[in-house]
Scaffold this active site. Structure first.
Site, PDB file in Angstrom:
ATOM      1  N   GLN A 162       0.872  -1.175   0.000  1.00  0.00           N
ATOM      2  CA  GLN A 162       0.000   0.000   0.000  1.00  0.00           C
ATOM      3  C   GLN A 162       0.912   1.229   0.000  1.00  0.00           C
ATOM      4  OE1 GLN A 162      -3.791  -0.730   0.289  1.00  0.00           O
ATOM      5  NE2 GLN A 162      -2.571  -2.369  -0.640  1.00  0.00           N
TER       6      GLN A 162
ATOM      7  N   ALA B 174     -11.792   2.791   3.778  1.00  0.00           N
ATOM      8  CA  ALA B 174     -10.818   1.921   3.119  1.00  0.00           C
ATOM      9  C   ALA B 174      -9.904   2.699   2.175  1.00  0.00           C
ATOM     10  CB  ALA B 174     -11.544   0.803   2.377  1.00  0.00           C
ATOM     11  N   HIS B 175      -8.939   1.967   1.580  1.00  0.00           N
ATOM     12  CA  HIS B 175      -7.932   2.615   0.742  1.00  0.00           C
ATOM     13  C   HIS B 175      -8.537   3.253  -0.509  1.00  0.00           C
ATOM     14  CE1 HIS B 175      -7.045  -1.693  -1.020  1.00  0.00           C
ATOM     15  NE2 HIS B 175      -8.262  -1.282  -1.282  1.00  0.00           N
ATOM     16  N   ASN B 176      -7.973   4.401  -0.841  1.00  0.00           N
ATOM     17  CA  ASN B 176      -8.326   5.152  -2.059  1.00  0.00           C
ATOM     18  C   ASN B 176      -9.707   5.794  -2.027  1.00  0.00           C
ATOM     19  OD1 ASN B 176      -6.647   2.483  -3.261  1.00  0.00           O
ATOM     20  ND2 ASN B 176      -5.862   4.487  -3.837  1.00  0.00           N
TER      21      ASN B 176
END
Length: 348
Positions: free
Chosen positions: A195, A236-238
């Site tokens: 990540q 969460a990511h992004n």
């Protein structure tokens, strides 16, 4: 202590009654005593207005005739109360410095007016700008930046490379910049996907206790200015969250979803990944969002609670829907065939 007239001037409200009334604290309309100021924003509490023990009440003009005490007239009593309460309960001022038990890397850049509390850890190349407050037990990892007058209350973890804007408030236990849930499957075994993005938090954001904001997998996770995140939320990511959106507790936003400006998400809302939510979109509590909603509006995606026996009947009917649809389809075909035969008989 404030004179009511002074409070009216400070918050831009219209004075009702005696401006010399002294206000020392805030309380609820039903429990307030002398010296308190309360507010009436919900009509459910209007019946307390004639008997409140408060010295002053914040209320709308249409309710003023029922008030038996002085007050402040406002089109938005709750907003006016927020401003009054900020005057009555200011954040305590604190001199800059680093507590003796804190661990600070020599390459960290800490403004003289910033404060680092007991047992905090400040990593390499961290920048703490003017007026920053890092509370007890907080960890700010390498290369992170925290903007002017932001505050980490206690036991907050800011992971490497995170950028926090100005006047941000982060409550205990929050984790900003942890790895997102990225895994590739290799014949049943999971391989971690690095990540490599970061988290960027805009100015004037508030993040609740034990909320987690994951760093981006490739591009950054972005929390826009003025956003409000309640406790125990998973971002969460992004994920991209637009300015002034508010999200209530226990909501979960899956990866790579974009949420627009001025949205609200009720408690427990779940949003699937890779969706686009437009500006001014509002979801009621416990809604499950599995498709994009680009148009402004109020949306709900769940059934309200009912007695357990009724819920069991509903579930039983839902489970029979497929067979009911098959039978209905067969009946429709039968009726269509019968109509066709009748038309043919009439032509003969």
């Amino acid at each position: 202590m404030f004179r009511l007239a002074d409070l009216a001037a400070r918050v831009g409200a219209e004075l009702l009654g005696d401006g010399e009334v002294r206000i020392t604290h805030a309380d609820t309309i039903q429990d307030a005593t002398e010296g308190a100021i309360c507010f009436l924003a919900n009509s459910k509490y209007r019946h307390y207005l004639p008997t409140t023990g408060a010295s002053a009440v914040i209320l709308r003009r249409e309710d003023a005739a029922q008030a038996q005490v002085a007050g402040l007239i406002s089109d938005n009593p709750y907003l006016t109360y927020a401003r009054v309460a900020s005057l009555l309960y200011p954040v305590a001022d604190m001199a800059g410095g680093v507590h003796a038990s804190a661990v600070v890397d020599p390459d960290a850049r800490i403004d003289p007016s910033a404060w680092v509390g007991p047992c905090a850890v400040i990593g390499k190349n961290v920048e703490l700008q003017a007026g920053v407050r890092v509370g007890p037990g907080c960890v700010v990892e390498d290369a992170s930046v925290i903007g002017e007058n932001s505050r980490l209350v206690a036991n907050v973890t800011i992971c490497s490379g995170t950028v926090i804007g100005k006047r941000v408030l982060i409550h205990p236990g929050a984790v900003i910049g942890s790895d997102g849930f990225g895994n590739a499957n290799d014949r049943g075994a999971w391989v971690k996907v690095p990540q490599i993005g970061i988290v960027r938090v805009g100015d004037d954001v508030e993040i609740g206790a034990n909320t987690t904001v994951d760093r981006g997998a490739l591009r950054d996770t972005v929390i826009g200015e003025g956003v409000r995140l309640d406790n125990q939320i998973q971002i969460a990511h992004n994920v991209q969250i637009g300015a002034h959106t508010a999200i209530a507790g226990c909501a979960g936003i899956a990866g790579s979803t974009s949420i627009g400006k001025y949205c609200t998400l009720g408690g427990g809302v779940g949003i699937s990944g890779h969706l686009e939510i437009g500006d001014n979109v509002h979801f009621s509590g416990q809604s499950l969002v599995t498709r994009s909603f680009k148009e402004p509006g109020y949306y709900s995606g769940n059934l309200p609670a009912v007695p357990n026996s009724d819920w069991r009947k509903t579930i039983a009917r839902i489970r029979r829907l497929e067979s009911v649809m098959q039978r209905l389809s067969a009946l429709e075909k039968q009726v269509m065939n019968q109509n066709t035969d009748n038309d043919a008989a009439e032509q003969d």
